[in-house]
Design an enzyme around this catalytic site. Structure first.
Site, PDB file in Angstrom:
ATOM      1  N   CYS A   1      80.275  45.233  41.106  1.00 15.96           N
ATOM      2  CA  CYS A   1      81.174  46.372  41.302  1.00 15.96           C
ATOM      3  C   CYS A   1      80.409  47.695  41.148  1.00 15.96           C
ATOM      4  O   CYS A   1      79.682  47.887  40.172  1.00 15.96           O
ATOM      5  CB  CYS A   1      82.274  46.248  40.248  1.00 15.96           C
ATOM      6  SG  CYS A   1      83.230  47.725  39.990  1.00 15.96           S
TER       7      CYS A   1
ATOM      8  N   HIS B   1      90.922  53.000  38.940  1.00 20.19           N
ATOM      9  CA  HIS B   1      90.516  54.397  38.717  1.00 20.19           C
ATOM     10  C   HIS B   1      91.705  55.307  38.975  1.00 20.19           C
ATOM     11  O   HIS B   1      92.495  55.067  39.876  1.00 20.19           O
ATOM     12  CB  HIS B   1      89.326  54.798  39.589  1.00 20.19           C
ATOM     13  CG  HIS B   1      89.457  54.416  41.033  1.00 20.19           C
ATOM     14  ND1 HIS B   1      89.232  53.135  41.489  1.00 20.19           N
ATOM     15  CD2 HIS B   1      89.804  55.145  42.116  1.00 20.19           C
ATOM     16  CE1 HIS B   1      89.424  53.089  42.789  1.00 20.19           C
ATOM     17  NE2 HIS B   1      89.793  54.296  43.205  1.00 20.19           N
TER      18      HIS B   1
ATOM     19  N   HIS C   1      85.874  46.278  33.260  1.00 20.14           N
ATOM     20  CA  HIS C   1      86.288  46.044  34.645  1.00 20.14           C
ATOM     21  C   HIS C   1      87.723  45.530  34.699  1.00 20.14           C
ATOM     22  O   HIS C   1      88.028  44.476  34.162  1.00 20.14           O
ATOM     23  CB  HIS C   1      85.360  45.044  35.342  1.00 20.14           C
ATOM     24  CG  HIS C   1      85.713  44.855  36.779  1.00 20.14           C
ATOM     25  ND1 HIS C   1      85.215  45.675  37.774  1.00 20.14           N
ATOM     26  CD2 HIS C   1      86.568  44.000  37.384  1.00 20.14           C
ATOM     27  CE1 HIS C   1      85.736  45.300  38.942  1.00 20.14           C
ATOM     28  NE2 HIS C   1      86.556  44.286  38.732  1.00 20.14           N
TER      29      HIS C   1
ATOM     30  N   GLY D   1      94.935  51.766  50.538  1.00 22.74           N
ATOM     31  CA  GLY D   1      93.588  52.218  50.885  1.00 22.74           C
ATOM     32  C   GLY D   1      92.600  52.107  49.741  1.00 22.74           C
ATOM     33  O   GLY D   1      91.604  52.841  49.714  1.00 22.74           O
TER      34      GLY D   1
ATOM     35  N   HIS E   1      87.831  48.548  41.162  1.00 22.97           N
ATOM     36  CA  HIS E   1      87.723  48.801  39.713  1.00 22.97           C
ATOM     37  C   HIS E   1      88.714  49.926  39.479  1.00 22.97           C
ATOM     38  O   HIS E   1      88.556  51.018  40.042  1.00 22.97           O
ATOM     39  CB  HIS E   1      86.280  49.219  39.378  1.00 22.97           C
ATOM     40  CG  HIS E   1      85.988  49.462  37.926  1.00 22.97           C
ATOM     41  ND1 HIS E   1      84.909  48.902  37.282  1.00 22.97           N
ATOM     42  CD2 HIS E   1      86.610  50.234  37.006  1.00 22.97           C
ATOM     43  CE1 HIS E   1      84.876  49.307  36.010  1.00 22.97           C
ATOM     44  NE2 HIS E   1      85.899  50.121  35.823  1.00 22.97           N
TER      45      HIS E   1
HETATM   46  P1  AMP Z   1      90.059  54.356  46.316  1.00 23.44           P
HETATM   47  O1  AMP Z   1      90.230  54.497  47.807  1.00 23.44           O
HETATM   48  O2  AMP Z   1      91.279  54.716  45.547  1.00 23.44           O
HETATM   49  O3  AMP Z   1      89.484  53.005  45.947  1.00 23.44           O
HETATM   50  O4  AMP Z   1      89.005  55.449  45.905  1.00 23.44           O
HETATM   51  C1  AMP Z   1      87.637  55.205  45.767  1.00 23.44           C
HETATM   52  C2  AMP Z   1      86.986  56.553  45.605  1.00 23.44           C
HETATM   53  O5  AMP Z   1      85.699  56.360  45.058  1.00 23.44           O
HETATM   54  C3  AMP Z   1      86.818  57.323  46.913  1.00 23.44           C
HETATM   55  O6  AMP Z   1      87.474  58.578  46.794  1.00 23.44           O
HETATM   56  C4  AMP Z   1      85.304  57.464  47.056  1.00 23.44           C
HETATM   57  O7  AMP Z   1      84.927  58.697  47.607  1.00 23.44           O
HETATM   58  C5  AMP Z   1      84.846  57.319  45.611  1.00 23.44           C
HETATM   59  N1  AMP Z   1      83.488  56.825  45.420  1.00 23.44           N
HETATM   60  C6  AMP Z   1      82.925  55.728  45.973  1.00 23.44           C
HETATM   61  N2  AMP Z   1      81.673  55.562  45.527  1.00 23.44           N
HETATM   62  C7  AMP Z   1      81.437  56.575  44.657  1.00 23.44           C
HETATM   63  C8  AMP Z   1      80.327  56.962  43.847  1.00 23.44           C
HETATM   64  N3  AMP Z   1      79.182  56.261  43.854  1.00 23.44           N
HETATM   65  N4  AMP Z   1      80.435  58.056  43.065  1.00 23.44           N
HETATM   66  C9  AMP Z   1      81.585  58.776  43.061  1.00 23.44           C
HETATM   67  N5  AMP Z   1      82.665  58.459  43.792  1.00 23.44           N
HETATM   68  C10 AMP Z   1      82.599  57.384  44.583  1.00 23.44           C
END
Ligand code: AMP
Length: 112
Positions: free
Chosen positions: A3, A99, A45, A92, A97
């Protein structure tokens, strides 16, 4: 494949961390959808809201307290911000993980 937010939590991939403690981490979203776009993750996680178990009740509280702290540090506590969690394909969710998105720093448009 591991992840990406677990890797980020371990410092294996870079992040602009704005707040952290022993339970959670708050960092800048790499692809911001608002002037301020932060993500709050638990160090442990958990998949998404569907992955929550009764023993995770406390960590969800810790995540929202960290969101409040991060909003204060970012200077958007008074102007306002949105907190949201995507769970599963129709929402989406890209990173599996859990957040909390924190969006603010400007007038936000409504979601569907
Ligand atoms: P979700 O669509 O709710 O799963 O959001 C995932 C978010 O993680 C998106 O807004 C991405 O831009 C962000 N994201 C993915 N990889 C990274 C990373 N390495 N550092 C910071 N944000 C990230």
């Amino acid at each position: 494949m591991e992840c990406i937010f677990c890797k980020l939590e371990k410092g294996e991939i870079p992040a602009e961390i704005v707040f952290e403690n022993e339970k959670v981490l708050v960092f800048k979203d790499i692809n911001p959808q608002a002037k301020v776009h932060l993500l709050v993750i638990p160090r442990q996680h958990i998949l998404n809201v569907n992955g929550l178990e009764p023993e995770n009740a406390q960590i969800m509280g810790e995540m929202f307290l960290a969101a409040k702290k991060a909003a204060e540090l970012a200077g958007i506590a008074e102007s306002g911000y949105r907190t949201l969690i995507n769970s599963g394909p129709d929402a989406g969710q890209e990173v599996d993980h859990i957040h909390i998105h924190i969006l603010g720093g400007e007038k936000l448009t409504l979601l569907n």
